[in-house]
Each structure stands twice: as C-alpha cells, then as structure tokens.
Design a protein around this motif. Structure first.
Motif, PDB file in Angstrom:
ATOM      1  N   THR A 144       0.837  -1.191   0.000  1.00 21.99           N
ATOM      2  CA  THR A 144       0.000   0.000   0.000  1.00 21.99           C
ATOM      3  C   THR A 144       0.872   1.240   0.000  1.00 21.99           C
ATOM      4  N   SER A 145       0.277   2.337  -0.423  1.00 26.25           N
ATOM      5  CA  SER A 145       1.064   3.571  -0.473  1.00 26.25           C
ATOM      6  C   SER A 145       0.896   4.379   0.818  1.00 26.25           C
ATOM      7  N   ILE A 146      -0.060   3.988   1.683  1.00 25.85           N
ATOM      8  CA  ILE A 146      -0.193   4.699   2.949  1.00 25.85           C
ATOM      9  C   ILE A 146       0.509   3.921   4.051  1.00 25.85           C
ATOM     10  N   ILE A 148       0.229   2.290   7.322  1.00 22.39           N
ATOM     11  CA  ILE A 148      -0.678   1.820   8.371  1.00 22.39           C
ATOM     12  C   ILE A 148       0.199   1.347   9.519  1.00 22.39           C
ATOM     13  N   GLY A 178      -6.870   1.439   8.625  1.00 18.90           N
ATOM     14  CA  GLY A 178      -6.328   1.891   7.337  1.00 18.90           C
ATOM     15  C   GLY A 178      -6.943   3.212   6.920  1.00 18.90           C
ATOM     16  N   GLN A 179      -8.257   3.312   7.071  1.00 14.65           N
ATOM     17  CA  GLN A 179      -8.949   4.536   6.669  1.00 14.65           C
ATOM     18  C   GLN A 179      -8.454   5.746   7.457  1.00 14.65           C
ATOM     19  N   TRP A 182      -5.147   6.708   6.242  1.00 13.49           N
ATOM     20  CA  TRP A 182      -5.298   7.367   4.939  1.00 13.49           C
ATOM     21  C   TRP A 182      -5.659   8.837   5.105  1.00 13.49           C
ATOM     22  N   PHE A 220      -6.969  -0.733  -0.005  1.00 17.57           N
ATOM     23  CA  PHE A 220      -5.829   0.169   0.019  1.00 17.57           C
ATOM     24  C   PHE A 220      -4.736  -0.186  -0.963  1.00 17.57           C
ATOM     25  N   SER A 221      -4.987  -1.182  -1.799  1.00 17.89           N
ATOM     26  CA  SER A 221      -3.957  -1.542  -2.761  1.00 17.89           C
ATOM     27  C   SER A 221      -4.573  -2.124  -4.021  1.00 17.89           C
ATOM     28  N   ASP A 290     -10.852   2.625  -7.797  1.00 21.42           N
ATOM     29  CA  ASP A 290     -10.505   3.853  -7.071  1.00 21.42           C
ATOM     30  C   ASP A 290     -11.654   4.850  -7.098  1.00 21.42           C
ATOM     31  N   ARG A 295     -14.129   8.095  -2.253  1.00 24.42           N
ATOM     32  CA  ARG A 295     -13.434   8.801  -1.185  1.00 24.42           C
ATOM     33  C   ARG A 295     -13.285  10.263  -1.557  1.00 24.42           C
TER      34      ARG A 295
END
Ligand code: UDP
Ligand code: MG
Length: 311
Positions: A144-146, A148, A178-179, A182, A220-221, A290, A295
């Motif tokens: 994932t890019s965030i 966590i 995760g949210q 984010w 998330f990915s 996405d 979001r």
C-alpha cells in the motif's frame, strides 16, 4: 465531551467487570463522557445486560444492530451516533485496558488529532494469530502507499475533525485503522500491553480475520490487480526467448518432433498475449475501483479561507 464506543459481540460474561473498570477510569478524568454500546447481534444475553447498565446510568447509551454486521461496521455505527468532540474506540472484552486512556488524552491535549495505542506485548493470543498478524501488517505496508502503523488495533482516540472526515468515506468495506491512516492529520502512538480477555472467547474467527485482511488489501492496494500485468510481461519476456530457442531447434539443430515448434510458439505467444490482456483489463478495473470508492479527493487540515464565502 468524550464518546466511548464499545462494540459488543457475545460479551455477557466479561462485560460487567469491564464496565466497572471503565467507569472507574472515567471518574479520574475531567472529561464529560458518554458511553455507546453497540450490540452487534450478540447471541447471548449481552443486550439485556447492556439495557440494565443503561438504565442505571444516563451517560450510557446503546445501539442494537439488527444482526451481526462485524466489528468494523459496529464501530462505524458507534462513531455515527457519537456526539463527543473526542471519540475513543476500545474493545469491550478487557484486552484494551481503559487506564491507557489518560496517556492518550494527554497526547490529544498536545494537539494530536489521532492517538492510537500500539501494543508492545500481546498476552493470551495464539502463536499462529501473532505470526499471521505480524506477517500480514508487513505485507500490507509493502503493497500500500499509505503507512498503516504496525501492532495497532482499533484502540484509539480520534477527534471530531477526524470523525467527520471518516464519515466522508462511504465505502462499504470498512478497515478503520487503514482509513484513519489514509486521512492523515496529526497522529501519534502510545504503547501498551495488550491483556488477555476478561471472559468469553474471541468473536474474530479465522474466517472473519481473512475477510478483514482481504478488505484491507483491496481497499488500500491495487497490487493484486496489477499482478496480471506484471506476470504478463514476465511470461512474454521468457516466451520471447523460448520462441527463439524453438526456432533455433527447428531450423539450426533440426532436433524436434514434427508439429512441436508451431505448437510451442502458438502456446507461448497466446499465453503472453492473454496475460497482458487480463493485465490491461486489471489496470482499468483498478481505476474504476478507485473511483467507485467515492473517497474525498483531499482533506484540508487547516486554511484561512472562509469556506462559506462565495465568490
Ligand atoms: N466484535 C463485534 N462483532 C464481531 C466480532 C467482535 O462487535 O463480529 C467486538 C467484540 O465484542 C470485541 C471487539 O469487537 O469488543 C474485538 O473482538 P474480539 O475480542 O473477538 O477480537 P480479538 O481481540 O480476538 O481480535
Ligand atoms: Mg479481544
């Protein structure tokens, strides 16, 4: 005021002792508190017990969900109903000690928007659960890019700003930790030792854990979708050399079975094309994915522009 969200699934055996522990800690803070029980379709007498506790204390409220929707949705419902300017998410089985809240509140006072509790030890959990959790969080962070945070559950305090931002994420697959990661804003951790359950047994079966893990990954990915493209390129690359070899064997070495070169070339060529084609579709699906998540495009931490002033 601080709202305390307590998801409940078959907790009748340990709930009373947890509630008295929590009440004791609440008397030690200067915060006004409301406690929101979210009964997530318990099959035991949790609801009766909750109602009794609520009758005895007006700061205790409850939501009874129509069936078992799962922990993440139960907590989301609690956040929707919470009125406090701070919201604490905590398990109701005694594994998250309420006493940690004082440290967390002190951090909130320093100006953080999210204070999550990070476990430095986990008691009473099977080696398999600890191992799979450790592996999973590492893997998740890779794809994932965030960021966590590792070794955290949902035990945390968020402020009103974060709660409102969270409500702007309408996705059905909830993976709150995760949210919240984010969302950004100012986040920090306090560490604690995760205890054993007061009583009863875990409501998180391996089935539910696998579902949560899949929700986390797919929310998330897009890496799994990308796998087809990657393997397509990889196979096409190897296939190219195999085709060269097949031609070499056919025309130079002349060591081959009749029909073999044409068959090989067709299979390798078509295999590569098919994987690439699936990958291409995957790329589009990942973009659709996405977009349907709906979001918010961004969240503003601070601005000096009046949002209501029209131009
Ligand atoms: N829980 C819930 N719905 C479920 C499963 C669990 O609301 O379907 C609640 C449960 O009552 C507890 C919290 O979520 O307060 C964490 O669940 P559990 O202790 O079973 O998970 P574990 O700590 O074993 O990961
Ligand atoms: Mg637990």
């Amino acid at each position: 005021m601080i709202s305390i969200v307590l998801p409940i699934y078959n907790e009748e055996a340990g709930l009373a002792s947890f509630v008295s522990e929590l009440s004791l800690e609440l008397t030690k803070t200067s915060e006004n508190a409301e406690v929101i029980f979210v009964n997530d379709g318990s099959k035991d007498n949790s609801l009766t017990l909750i109602k009794k506790i609520c009758e005895e204390n007006k700061d205790f409220k409850y939501i009874d969900l129509s069936r078992n929707f799962g922990h993440q949705i139960a907590v989301s419902a609690g956040i929707d109903f919470a009125k406090g300017d701070k919201i604490m998410l905590i398990d109701s089985d005694g594994q998250d000690p309420p006493a940690v809240m004082h440290q967390m509140l002190a951090k909130m006072d320093e100006g953080y928007d999210v204070v999550y509790a990070q476990r430095i030890k986990r008691a009473d959990e099977s080696a398999l659960k600890k191992l799979t959790a450790k592996f999973f969080y590492k893997f998740l962070n890779k794809i994932t890019s965030i960021e966590i945070p590792v070794d955290t559950g949902d035990f945390r305090i968020i402020n009103r700003k974060v709660a409102n931002a969270l409500k702007q994420m309408p996705e059905k697959q909830r993976y709150l930790r995760g949210q919240i990661a984010w969302l950004g804003f100012k986040q920090t951790a306090v560490s604690y030792e995760r205890l054993g359950r007061n009583a009863g047994e875990t409501g998180y079966t391996y089935r539910k854990m696998i579902r949560l893990a899949l929700d986390a990954i797919t929310s998330f990915s897009n890496w799994p979708l990308r796998l087809a493209t990657l393997s397509g390129f990889f196979c096409a690359f190897i296939g190219f050399f195999l085709i060269l070899y097949t031609l070499y064997a056919r025309f130079i070495l002349k060591q081959y079975e009749p029909g073999w070169p044409s068959l090989m070339i067709t299979i390798i060529f078509l295999g590569g094309i098919q994987l690439l084609g699936i990958g291409m579709i995957g790329e589009y699906i990942s973009r659709i994915n996405d977009n349907v998540k709906n979001r918010p495009l961004y969240l503003v931490g601070e601005t000096n522009i009046d949002p209501d002033a029209s131009n």
